[in-house]
Design a protein around this motif. Structure first.
Motif, PDB file in Angstrom:
ATOM      1  N   UNK A  73      -0.765   0.104  -1.045  1.00  0.00           N
ATOM      2  CA  UNK A  73      -2.104   0.346  -1.615  1.00  0.00           C
ATOM      3  C   UNK A  73      -2.255  -0.380  -2.952  1.00  0.00           C
ATOM      4  N   UNK A  74      -1.198  -0.342  -3.774  1.00  0.00           N
ATOM      5  CA  UNK A  74      -1.230  -1.007  -5.080  1.00  0.00           C
ATOM      6  C   UNK A  74      -1.423  -2.518  -4.908  1.00  0.00           C
ATOM      7  N   UNK A  75      -0.691  -3.081  -3.945  1.00  0.00           N
ATOM      8  CA  UNK A  75      -0.802  -4.522  -3.677  1.00  0.00           C
ATOM      9  C   UNK A  75      -2.229  -4.862  -3.246  1.00  0.00           C
ATOM     10  N   UNK A  76      -2.793  -4.033  -2.365  1.00  0.00           N
ATOM     11  CA  UNK A  76      -4.162  -4.264  -1.897  1.00  0.00           C
ATOM     12  C   UNK A  76      -5.165  -4.110  -3.036  1.00  0.00           C
ATOM     13  N   UNK A  77      -4.877  -3.192  -3.963  1.00  0.00           N
ATOM     14  CA  UNK A  77      -5.770  -2.992  -5.111  1.00  0.00           C
ATOM     15  C   UNK A  77      -5.761  -4.206  -6.040  1.00  0.00           C
TER      16      UNK A  77
END
Length: 260
Positions: free
Chosen positions: A27-31
């Motif tokens: 999720x962090x990478x996608x954010x």
């Protein structure tokens, strides 16, 4: 399938929390990418649409040019007929034949006037469409430059994160296999229902992680015993004790470091 039933509740909780840590990292990478992939996609669609419009405008110009050629050919035909009818008037036997030929000449002259009027209108259309084409070309150039810049930004982020994300997704799939299907489905359902995607959280200061609702001491003791899977009655999230959470965070950080 049998091995899944044999693992303890504590092992299930650890696997679920590890799965949560992995998915949160994804999720962090996608954010980090944010809205950039959608922005690039929208820009690409916009540029494609503008190219389609350019093709249509160019095709319209070709049709108009053909129409002008047709009208010019019509004018030449009318001029030839006028010459023919005028020459025939020298050999008529009576006024009736002369008048009939005069009407034919007059008709062809009107045809020439009408064709010239249409040609003038067509040329005005060409001028208008050419101006639109020039404007569209300029806009396409600007949007393509913007798209190139945004695509470059996205490619840079992807080159930094894609490998890690792919490895994390494999880890996520691996951990899912360690957990019975019923729990995985519940985990994914909870993740889909909460804004931050946190389906498994640790108890923090006597409350569910990220929540202000206090968990009764008796329930906290049950969570710490790791004998059964307990969910927060307010958010539906699966709860783990802080000690287990810290142990898994420390362990998974080492895993994440190797994936980068």
């Amino acid at each position: 399938m049998a091995s899944k039933k044999e693992i303890t509740v504590e092992e299930k909780l650890r696997a679920l929390y590890d799965l949560q840590l992995i998915d949160s990292r994804v999720d962090e990478i996608k954010n980090v990418r944010g809205e950039l992939p959608l922005e690039v996609e929208d820009l690409a669609d916009e540029v494609a649409g503008m190219h389609t419009r350019m093709e249509k405008l160019t095709a319209d110009l070709d049709v108009i040019e053909d129409d002008i050629k047709s009208k010019k050919n019509g004018i030449e035909t009318s001029k030839e007929l006028i010459k023919k009818y005028t020459a025939q008037q020298d050999n008529v036997r009576n006024n009736r034949e002369f008048n009939a030929l005069s009407k034919e000449v007059e008709f062809q002259e009107l045809e020439i006037q009408l064709a010239e009027k249409h040609i003038k209108e067509y040329k005005a259309q060409i001028e208008q469409k050419t101006a639109v084409i020039d404007e569209t070309k300029s806009r396409i150039s600007a949007r393509e430059e913007h798209l190139k810049h945004k695509q470059g930004e996205l490619d840079e982020i992807l080159s930094e994160t894609q490998k890690e994300e792919e490895l994390l997704m494999k880890e996520s799939a691996k951990f899912e296999k360690q957990i019975e299907e019923r729990l995985v489905k519940a985990y994914k359902r909870i993740r889909g229902n909460v804004k931050n995607g946190l389906a498994v959280v640790a108890v923090e200061r006597g409350a569910s992680g990220g929540s202000f609702f206090t968990i009764p001491p008796q329930v906290q003791m049950e969570i710490a015993s790791r004998k059964k899977i307990i969910t927060d009655e307010h958010s539906g999230r699966i709860l783990v004790d802080p000690e287990l959470a810290n142990e898994e965070i420390e362990r998974m950080e080492k895993v994440f470091a190797k994936l980068k």
